[in-house]
Design a protein around this motif. Structure first.
Motif, PDB file in Angstrom:
ATOM      1  N   ASP A   1     -17.190 -12.177  46.755  1.00 22.15           N
ATOM      2  CA  ASP A   1     -17.742 -10.853  46.471  1.00 22.15           C
ATOM      3  C   ASP A   1     -17.010  -9.838  47.362  1.00 22.15           C
ATOM      4  N   THR A   2     -16.258  -8.959  46.754  1.00 20.39           N
ATOM      5  CA  THR A   2     -15.455  -7.992  47.522  1.00 20.39           C
ATOM      6  C   THR A   2     -16.096  -6.614  47.581  1.00 20.39           C
ATOM      7  N   SER A   3     -17.334  -6.488  47.131  1.00 18.69           N
ATOM      8  CA  SER A   3     -17.950  -5.168  46.998  1.00 18.69           C
ATOM      9  C   SER A   3     -18.113  -4.430  48.323  1.00 18.69           C
ATOM     10  N   SER A   4     -18.137  -5.143  49.434  1.00 22.43           N
ATOM     11  CA  SER A   4     -18.330  -4.476  50.723  1.00 22.43           C
ATOM     12  C   SER A   4     -17.018  -4.077  51.399  1.00 22.43           C
ATOM     13  N   TYR A   5     -15.892  -4.270  50.723  1.00 23.59           N
ATOM     14  CA  TYR A   5     -14.587  -3.970  51.312  1.00 23.59           C
ATOM     15  C   TYR A   5     -13.980  -2.725  50.676  1.00 23.59           C
ATOM     16  N   ASP A   6     -13.236  -1.978  51.490  1.00 24.55           N
ATOM     17  CA  ASP A   6     -12.601  -0.768  50.975  1.00 24.55           C
ATOM     18  C   ASP A   6     -11.512  -1.088  49.960  1.00 24.55           C
ATOM     19  N   ALA A   7     -10.854  -2.225  50.136  1.00 21.37           N
ATOM     20  CA  ALA A   7      -9.696  -2.545  49.302  1.00 21.37           C
ATOM     21  C   ALA A   7      -9.554  -4.055  49.184  1.00 21.37           C
ATOM     22  N   VAL A   8      -8.790  -4.480  48.184  1.00 19.41           N
ATOM     23  CA  VAL A   8      -8.417  -5.883  48.067  1.00 19.41           C
ATOM     24  C   VAL A   8      -6.896  -5.972  48.025  1.00 19.41           C
ATOM     25  N   PHE A   9      -6.400  -7.070  48.550  1.00 21.22           N
ATOM     26  CA  PHE A   9      -4.983  -7.407  48.428  1.00 21.22           C
ATOM     27  C   PHE A   9      -4.921  -8.813  47.858  1.00 21.22           C
ATOM     28  N   VAL A  10      -4.171  -8.980  46.783  1.00 17.43           N
ATOM     29  CA  VAL A  10      -4.082 -10.282  46.126  1.00 17.43           C
ATOM     30  C   VAL A  10      -2.623 -10.711  46.068  1.00 17.43           C
ATOM     31  N   ASP A  11      -2.370 -11.935  46.522  1.00 19.88           N
ATOM     32  CA  ASP A  11      -1.027 -12.517  46.488  1.00 19.88           C
ATOM     33  C   ASP A  11      -1.108 -13.820  45.715  1.00 19.88           C
ATOM     34  N   PRO A  12      -1.089 -13.767  44.384  1.00 19.56           N
ATOM     35  CA  PRO A  12      -1.260 -14.991  43.594  1.00 19.56           C
ATOM     36  C   PRO A  12      -0.118 -15.978  43.842  1.00 19.56           C
ATOM     37  N   ALA A  13      -0.422 -17.257  43.723  1.00 17.36           N
ATOM     38  CA  ALA A  13       0.619 -18.285  43.840  1.00 17.36           C
ATOM     39  C   ALA A  13       1.549 -18.184  42.641  1.00 17.36           C
ATOM     40  N   ARG A  14       2.844 -18.123  42.914  1.00 18.80           N
ATOM     41  CA  ARG A  14       3.835 -17.986  41.851  1.00 18.80           C
ATOM     42  C   ARG A  14       4.770 -19.191  41.785  1.00 18.80           C
ATOM     43  N   ARG A  15       4.332 -20.275  42.387  1.00 13.14           N
ATOM     44  CA  ARG A  15       5.072 -21.533  42.302  1.00 13.14           C
ATOM     45  C   ARG A  15       4.114 -22.633  41.870  1.00 13.14           C
ATOM     46  N   GLY A  16       4.614 -23.539  41.047  1.00  8.65           N
ATOM     47  CA  GLY A  16       3.825 -24.684  40.619  1.00  8.65           C
ATOM     48  C   GLY A  16       4.586 -25.966  40.873  1.00  8.65           C
ATOM     49  N   GLY A  17       4.146 -27.033  40.251  1.00 13.41           N
ATOM     50  CA  GLY A  17       4.789 -28.321  40.439  1.00 13.41           C
ATOM     51  C   GLY A  17       6.219 -28.355  39.963  1.00 13.41           C
ATOM     52  N   ARG A  18       6.569 -27.448  39.048  1.00 13.53           N
ATOM     53  CA  ARG A  18       7.928 -27.421  38.510  1.00 13.53           C
ATOM     54  C   ARG A  18       8.753 -26.259  39.048  1.00 13.53           C
ATOM     55  N   GLY A  19       8.252 -25.628  40.101  1.00 17.95           N
ATOM     56  CA  GLY A  19       9.025 -24.553  40.714  1.00 17.95           C
ATOM     57  C   GLY A  19       8.443 -23.188  40.430  1.00 17.95           C
ATOM     58  N   ARG A  20       9.309 -22.182  40.409  1.00 12.56           N
ATOM     59  CA  ARG A  20       8.876 -20.796  40.275  1.00 12.56           C
ATOM     60  C   ARG A  20       8.233 -20.532  38.917  1.00 12.56           C
ATOM     61  N   ILE A  21       7.161 -19.753  38.931  1.00 11.55           N
ATOM     62  CA  ILE A  21       6.444 -19.387  37.706  1.00 11.55           C
ATOM     63  C   ILE A  21       6.827 -17.955  37.325  1.00 11.55           C
ATOM     64  N   PHE A  22       7.250 -17.759  36.091  1.00  7.91           N
ATOM     65  CA  PHE A  22       7.697 -16.434  35.651  1.00  7.91           C
ATOM     66  C   PHE A  22       6.655 -15.701  34.807  1.00  7.91           C
ATOM     67  N   ASP A  23       5.773 -16.431  34.171  1.00  6.51           N
ATOM     68  CA  ASP A  23       4.731 -15.817  33.350  1.00  6.51           C
ATOM     69  C   ASP A  23       3.588 -15.353  34.252  1.00  6.51           C
ATOM     70  N   PRO A  24       3.327 -14.041  34.351  1.00  6.86           N
ATOM     71  CA  PRO A  24       2.260 -13.560  35.233  1.00  6.86           C
ATOM     72  C   PRO A  24       0.889 -14.164  34.943  1.00  6.86           C
ATOM     73  N   GLU A  25       0.658 -14.557  33.710  1.00  4.78           N
ATOM     74  CA  GLU A  25      -0.636 -15.158  33.371  1.00  4.78           C
ATOM     75  C   GLU A  25      -0.721 -16.624  33.802  1.00  4.78           C
ATOM     76  N   ALA A  26       0.414 -17.161  34.234  1.00  5.20           N
ATOM     77  CA  ALA A  26       0.417 -18.530  34.767  1.00  5.20           C
ATOM     78  C   ALA A  26       0.313 -18.530  36.281  1.00  5.20           C
ATOM     79  N   TYR A  27       0.270 -17.324  36.898  1.00  7.08           N
ATOM     80  CA  TYR A  27       0.028 -17.265  38.342  1.00  7.08           C
ATOM     81  C   TYR A  27      -1.335 -17.895  38.639  1.00  7.08           C
ATOM     82  N   SER A  28      -1.559 -18.224  39.905  1.00  8.03           N
ATOM     83  CA  SER A  28      -2.864 -18.734  40.314  1.00  8.03           C
ATOM     84  C   SER A  28      -3.424 -17.871  41.449  1.00  8.03           C
ATOM     85  N   PRO A  29      -4.431 -17.012  41.158  1.00  6.15           N
ATOM     86  CA  PRO A  29      -5.060 -16.767  39.859  1.00  6.15           C
ATOM     87  C   PRO A  29      -4.160 -15.920  38.955  1.00  6.15           C
ATOM     88  N   PRO A  30      -4.462 -15.870  37.651  1.00  8.42           N
ATOM     89  CA  PRO A  30      -3.642 -15.097  36.721  1.00  8.42           C
ATOM     90  C   PRO A  30      -3.606 -13.614  37.081  1.00  8.42           C
TER      91      PRO A  30
END
Length: 407
Positions: free
Chosen positions: A177-206
């Motif tokens: 729950d981030t409602s009490s914070y002024d801002a959020v910063f998100v750094d989704p994982a862009r690597r998987g078992g097969r290396g770099r992920i190029f599809d933004p919807e395949a990031y973790s989280p998407p």
């Protein structure tokens, strides 16, 4: 027999194959800390001899863990500086994927300038961004779902004296729950078992989840791959491409700043170029100077802005090289004085370089299939002089531009 002061691990087994978390915690005991301190300047080439010596006085598992951490600290010095890296704790993925300190400090400064006092750092990794935010006076909730990574982030906040500003939580970011914070910063994982992920919807989280989380707070920043297509950038986001020392490091989507704005930021500096909505520059004949725009300006599609600043045009409509008859200082491009503009011909280039006694040859390419090392082997440069050769296209035709950095 000397009393053991660390948790026992599998005898002589690789630390990561037994219990990585227990091995990590062992490094934070008094014995582990002393052992790590003794390895501050060790040479990895001497690792076998060092390990043999240390195992006479310490458990083999602790020695293995300490040597592994010492290697990671040496690798991390390029990102975090030797002073910080020498006190921090790392995982292999953490060294590879964490934000460079200079880039994190720039982002933290932007948050601070927006009046942000608290940030939920989601997918915080080993805490590179959380530490920069804390150093900017911002309180941080750092969240990562991997227990070892979260433990490293907590250890790093303590090691750098920032624990009072950084709370670390091991959890799935989608449960926060981030409602009490002024801002959020998100750094989704862009690597998987097969290396770099190029599809933004395949990031973790998407990326779509991260955008929704960003829109829920007054301010937000999402770290994404610099190769993201411009059409994938949400209309209500500002897109910033960042380079450090000439290397493009990342792109950031900012929310709550300047919707639809585009900028390129160059570090150190910072130097920031913002989009002015200019049309593509005209193609013109090669002039006295060639400008090579910084990669961040190219990724941000701001070549037209650079061209206007140096009163130049393109050498080809598909090539991000700018030419001009004027030498104008700009942080957004490197200028070269062009002495020769030739159609592509290796024999003519070889003869020219021999005549000029060029032995130090820098080869750059853009829009050419020829590899620099292949060209270097063919022309066999020899002599005391130096030159730069650009393998490119001029008005659609393969060409070679010869010159040197402008003074």
């Amino acid at each position: 027999m000397r009393e053991r002061t660390i948790p026992r691990l599998a005898h002589n087994g690789p630390v990561n194959d037994s219990d990585p978390l227990a091995a990590f915690r062992a490094l934070r005991t008094e014995e582990g800390a002393a052992l790590l301190a003794s390895l501050a300047s060790y040479d990895p080439a001497d690792e076998l001899a060092v390990a043999t010596r240390l195992r006479r006085e310490h458990p083999a598992e602790l020695v293995s863990a300490a040597l592994g951490q010492a290697r990671l600290r040496q690798r991390a010095a390029a990102k975090f500086g030797a002073q910080d890296a020498g006190r921090m704790f790392f995982t292999p993925n953490g060294v590879e994927q964490s934000t460079r300190r200079t880039v994190a400090a720039h982002r933290a400064a932007r948050f601070a300038a927006l009046g942000v006092r608290s940030v939920a750092d989601l997918c915080s990794g080993i805490g590179g961004d959380a530490l920069a935010l804390a150093r900017a006076g911002i309180s941080v909730l750092a969240v990562d779902r991997d227990p070892l990574t979260a433990e490293a982030a907590r250890a790093n906040a303590e090691a750098l004296g920032l624990a009072h500003l950084v709370e670390v939580r091991c959890a799935d970011v989608t449960d926060i729950d981030t409602s009490s914070y002024d801002a959020v910063f998100v750094d989704p994982a862009r690597r998987g078992g097969r290396g770099r992920i190029f599809d933004p919807e395949a990031y973790s989280p998407p990326l779509s989840w991260a955008v929704a989380a960003a829109r829920a707070r007054p301010h937000a920043a999402l770290k994404i791959a610099p190769g993201i297509p411009h059409e994938a950038v949400p209309e209500d986001a500002e897109a910033e491409w960042i380079s450090d020392g000439g290397d493009v490091k990342e792109a950031v989507l900012w929310f709550g700043t300047a919707p639809a704005a585009v900028r390129a930021t160059l570090l150190p500096g910072p130097h920031t170029l913002t989009g002015r909505g200019l049309p593509d520059p005209a193609v013109r004949a090669v002039g006295r100077y060639l400008y090579e725009p910084d990669g961040a300006a190219i990724r941000a599609h701001l070549v037209a802005e650079v061209a206007e600043d140096v009163s130049g045009g393109l050498i080809d409509e598909t090539i991000a090289y700018i030419t001009s008859d004027e030498l104008r200082p700009t942080p957004y491009a490197t200028a070269y004085e062009i002495t020769d503009a030739l159609p592509f011909n290796v024999k003519k280039l070889k003869a020219l370089l021999r005549e000029r006694e060029v032995g130090v040859l820098t080869v750059k390419k853009r829009g050419s299939a020829v590899e620099p090392e292949e060209l270097r082997r063919k022309v066999k440069p020899q002599g005391p002089a130096s030159a730069t050769v650009f393998l490119t296209r001029v008005a659609g035709a393969p060409a070679m531009l010869v010159g040197h950095p402008a003074q």
